[in-house]
Scaffold this motif. Sequence first.
Motif, short mmCIF file in Angstrom:
data_model
loop_
_atom_site.label_atom_id
_atom_site.label_comp_id
_atom_site.label_asym_id
_atom_site.label_seq_id
_atom_site.Cartn_x
_atom_site.Cartn_y
_atom_site.Cartn_z
N VAL A 62 0.83 -1.20 0.00
CA VAL A 62 0.00 0.00 0.00
C VAL A 62 0.87 1.25 0.00
CG1 VAL A 62 -1.89 1.22 1.14
CG2 VAL A 62 -1.70 -1.27 1.38
N LEU A 63 0.67 2.11 -0.97
CA LEU A 63 1.34 3.41 -1.04
C LEU A 63 0.41 4.46 -0.48
CD1 LEU A 63 3.61 5.34 -2.05
CD2 LEU A 63 2.43 5.38 -4.25
N VAL A 89 3.58 -1.37 3.86
CA VAL A 89 3.21 0.04 3.74
C VAL A 89 4.38 0.86 3.22
CG1 VAL A 89 2.48 2.09 5.01
CG2 VAL A 89 1.47 -0.13 5.56
N ILE A 90 4.10 1.64 2.18
CA ILE A 90 5.06 2.62 1.67
C ILE A 90 4.52 3.98 2.07
CG2 ILE A 90 6.22 3.52 -0.37
CD1 ILE A 90 4.66 0.53 -1.32
N VAL A 140 7.21 6.01 -7.48
CA VAL A 140 6.54 4.83 -8.02
C VAL A 140 7.57 3.84 -8.59
CG1 VAL A 140 4.92 4.02 -9.79
CG2 VAL A 140 4.36 6.03 -8.41
N ALA A 141 8.64 4.36 -9.17
CA ALA A 141 9.68 3.48 -9.69
C ALA A 141 10.41 2.75 -8.56
CB ALA A 141 10.68 4.28 -10.52
N VAL A 193 -2.27 -1.11 -3.76
CA VAL A 193 -3.27 -0.16 -3.29
C VAL A 193 -2.64 1.23 -3.20
CG1 VAL A 193 -4.88 0.45 -1.44
CG2 VAL A 193 -4.36 -1.96 -1.89
N LEU A 194 -3.33 2.21 -3.73
CA LEU A 194 -2.96 3.61 -3.50
C LEU A 194 -3.97 4.21 -2.54
CD1 LEU A 194 -1.57 6.35 -4.03
CD2 LEU A 194 -3.14 6.63 -5.99
N VAL A 195 -3.47 4.77 -1.44
CA VAL A 195 -4.31 5.58 -0.55
C VAL A 195 -3.90 7.02 -0.77
CG1 VAL A 195 -5.00 6.10 1.81
CG2 VAL A 195 -4.54 3.74 1.14
N SER A 196 -4.74 7.76 -1.47
CA SER A 196 -4.46 9.14 -1.83
C SER A 196 -5.02 10.05 -0.74
CB SER A 196 -5.09 9.46 -3.18
OG SER A 196 -4.69 10.72 -3.63
#
Length: 255
Positions: free
Chosen positions: A4-5, A28-29, A61-62, A69-72
Amino acid sequence: MSSVLITGASRGIGRAIAVELAGRGHRVIATARNPEHLADLPVALKLRLDVTDQASVDEVVAGAGQVDVLVSNAGTTVRAPLESVPLGEVESLFQLNTFGALRVAQAVLPGMRERGDGRLVFVSSVQGRVVLPIIAPYGASKWALEAIAEGLALETGHFGVKVSIVQPGAVSSGGAERAKSFFTDDDPYLPLLRQVPALRGESVTPEEVAAAVADTIEHPAPPLRVPVGAPAAKALEARKKASDEEPFLPVQIDW
């Protein structure tokens, strides 16, 4: 478990989401413009990210590895009447709250689409559906964000990407207290500014929002919109039932 980012993880809701997801076993990122603020988070990666900068987004992202999952979450707010709010401040709100969210989504979507699986979770607000005076510039950025999120749901669902919009009301994260304010000493809109706390209503904690985000990520078929807390659910339900013939407010204002 998912990778998850999270954007905007240095404090408040974003930090609580990082802690909650790490505690549930997810990779988690955590990202923030000031990565030193992430030092004590129990997460897999801590990266510098400015969502308003394409090069910064591409670099993160690289280097993040697979993002399931992206949590914005990155965002900010202001307090100002629309008559006099500096347009540069409105542009900044949209750059961070709206365009920044789309920028990161664009960066992670190709991988999700190719894998045929992924989640986009946008931290919005009740104000993505309900306009409050004096906070309307922020609300406008969230209404636009919700249009983007719903559009992404329509466009990417065929590729296995699930989109959710998390909608808390007031959150005791300190964001309101840190908001820039643009009022003169004799501003005719000061009576509305004084009523903003009442208009925002009862608050929920960042941890409650984090739990809702985590539950949404782990739900096999998450809903598009996820109100957080009874006050948010009540306000959004009242908005649905209200007439479109006049402006809607969840509470009465007093001039």
